[in-house]
Design an enzyme around this catalytic site. Structure first.
Site, mmCIF file in Angstrom:
data_model
loop_
_atom_site.group_PDB
_atom_site.id
_atom_site.type_symbol
_atom_site.label_atom_id
_atom_site.label_comp_id
_atom_site.label_asym_id
_atom_site.label_seq_id
_atom_site.Cartn_x
_atom_site.Cartn_y
_atom_site.Cartn_z
ATOM 1 N N GLU A 190 0.502 2.500 -13.623
ATOM 2 C CA GLU A 190 -0.917 2.628 -13.286
ATOM 3 C C GLU A 190 -1.636 3.401 -14.392
ATOM 4 O O GLU A 190 -1.134 4.430 -14.842
ATOM 5 C CB GLU A 190 -1.081 3.345 -11.944
ATOM 6 C CG GLU A 190 -0.488 2.564 -10.786
ATOM 7 C CD GLU A 190 -0.721 3.224 -9.421
ATOM 8 O OE1 GLU A 190 -1.397 4.269 -9.366
ATOM 9 O OE2 GLU A 190 -0.215 2.689 -8.414
ATOM 10 N N HIS A 237 -5.236 1.625 -6.449
ATOM 11 C CA HIS A 237 -4.652 2.750 -5.719
ATOM 12 C C HIS A 237 -5.734 3.501 -4.929
ATOM 13 O O HIS A 237 -5.929 4.706 -5.096
ATOM 14 C CB HIS A 237 -3.945 3.708 -6.671
ATOM 15 C CG HIS A 237 -2.867 4.515 -6.005
ATOM 16 N ND1 HIS A 237 -1.692 4.843 -6.616
ATOM 17 C CD2 HIS A 237 -2.803 5.068 -4.762
ATOM 18 C CE1 HIS A 237 -0.938 5.568 -5.796
ATOM 19 N NE2 HIS A 237 -1.601 5.718 -4.659
ATOM 20 N N VAL A 269 0.841 -1.202 0.000
ATOM 21 C CA VAL A 269 0.000 0.000 0.000
ATOM 22 C C VAL A 269 0.872 1.245 0.000
ATOM 23 O O VAL A 269 0.418 2.327 0.353
ATOM 24 C CB VAL A 269 -0.965 0.016 1.207
ATOM 25 C CG1 VAL A 269 -2.044 -1.043 1.065
ATOM 26 C CG2 VAL A 269 -0.199 -0.172 2.525
ATOM 27 N N ARG A 286 4.174 2.356 -2.547
ATOM 28 C CA ARG A 286 4.395 2.790 -3.918
ATOM 29 C C ARG A 286 4.722 1.560 -4.771
ATOM 30 O O ARG A 286 5.427 0.661 -4.326
ATOM 31 C CB ARG A 286 5.544 3.800 -4.000
ATOM 32 C CG ARG A 286 5.155 5.213 -3.581
ATOM 33 C CD ARG A 286 4.249 5.854 -4.615
ATOM 34 N NE ARG A 286 3.942 7.252 -4.358
ATOM 35 C CZ ARG A 286 2.844 7.684 -3.761
ATOM 36 N NH1 ARG A 286 1.946 6.810 -3.338
ATOM 37 N NH2 ARG A 286 2.631 8.971 -3.608
#
Length: 308
Positions: A242, A261, A211, A213
């Site tokens: 992403e 994310h 959680v 990077r």
């Protein structure tokens, strides 16, 4: 933003318009914390004195020109601590109680009794000892897990982690854990921290949770470790690229939980981010020290740092 608009000239800009908007500005509020527009627009920052980013991580704006300048950098530390800790606890419970398996069986109309794992008594190694990591440690401890931390320096007697191990020694200690939680800030030192050697040192029954990077992890090494049963499972909220590319094997792996994310994004989070900036802006106007000042050499707000 109304209090700011009442006290200052405010320009709103997208990436294309940022260079023009930045000329003559004293303050830059980077609302889109994933944007890469700031480095390109930096030559227009002719009088900038303060940059604030609407995230805890500051890696999108830690380019050399900002790092070497006198511009004060602040982040949104504190907004995401408890939401992310709740998310991590949820993932631990989901793994232990096989919620994904239950949902699959439900969809298949299959009644299959199974045994699940205990959460209490398991061990969690939290890599990243900042405020989010500490909130995770406290929440997992309350759920009955034993925790330890990994940070820049080794130490004993930490109030939240007990023992903290040095990140340089991660591979030596990672085998202790049933759950490994990555929440470290992204710096030159932590980029690619979780690689083939580290995953090979994990318990084959352990789960990996990221959680922090995406760039903390060498993704191909994680995929290989999952396929080789060196790691029992992974829950990933952040990724090197992403959105996660459609061709990534992670999408279809049975032992992987994916989310886009969102671990810290709870109802009302955007208002909270704006309110935090407004509060700091009012301190700026009053000539008071700002909260959440980032040490640009370290890449994060040091623990116990005084407001500036």
């Amino acid at each position: 933003m109304e209090p700011v608009e009442n006290a200052a000239t405010v320009r709103y800009a997208d990436a294309a318009g940022l260079p023009d908007a930045l000329r003559g500005a004293d303050i830059l509020f980077v609302w889109d914390f994933l944007s890469t527009a700031v480095p390109d627009a930096w030559p227009s920052a002719d009088r900038l004195r303060w940059l604030h980013i609407a995230s805890a991580g500051v890696d999108p704006v830690m380019f050399p020109e900002l790092r070497d300048s006198d511009v004060v950098l602040t982040n949104s530390r504190g907004v995401f601590d408890n939401p992310i800790a709740e998310y991590v606890l949820g993932l631990v419970i989901a793994f232990a109680k096989d919620f994904a398996g239950s949902l699959d069986l439900q969809r298949a109309g299959t009644w299959r009794h199974r045994e699940t794992e205990r959460v209490g008594g398991k061990r969690a190694l939290i890599v990243g000892t900042g405020p989010i990591g500490r909130s995770i440690a406290r929440m997992l401890t309350a759920a009955g897990l034993k925790v330890a931390g990994v940070g820049r320096r080794a130490r004993e007697g930490d109030p939240d982690f007990g023992a903290v191990h040095a990140s340089d020694d991660l591979a030596e200690h990672i085998g202790w854990a049933d759950y490994v939680v990555a929440v470290a800030p992204l710096t030159e030192k932590t980029k690619g921290l979780f690689d083939r050697r580290v995953f090979a040192a994990m318990k084959p029954t352990a789960r990996f949770i990221n959680v922090g990077r995406g760039e903390l992890v060498v993704t191909d090494d994680l995929i290989d470790a999952l396929r080789a049963d060196e790691v029992a499972g992974a829950a990933l909220d952040v990724f090197e690229t992403e959105p996660l590319p459609a061709e990534s094997p992670l999408w279809t792996m049975d032992n992987v939980l994916l989310s886009p994310h969102m671990s810290g994004d709870v109802v009302g989070w955007k208002d909270t981010l704006a309110e935090l900036f407004v509060a700091n802006f009012e301190k700026w106007l009053a000539g008071e020290r700002l909260d959440n000042v980032v040490d640009k050499k370290l890449g994060y707000v040091p623990m116990g740092a005084e407001p500036r």
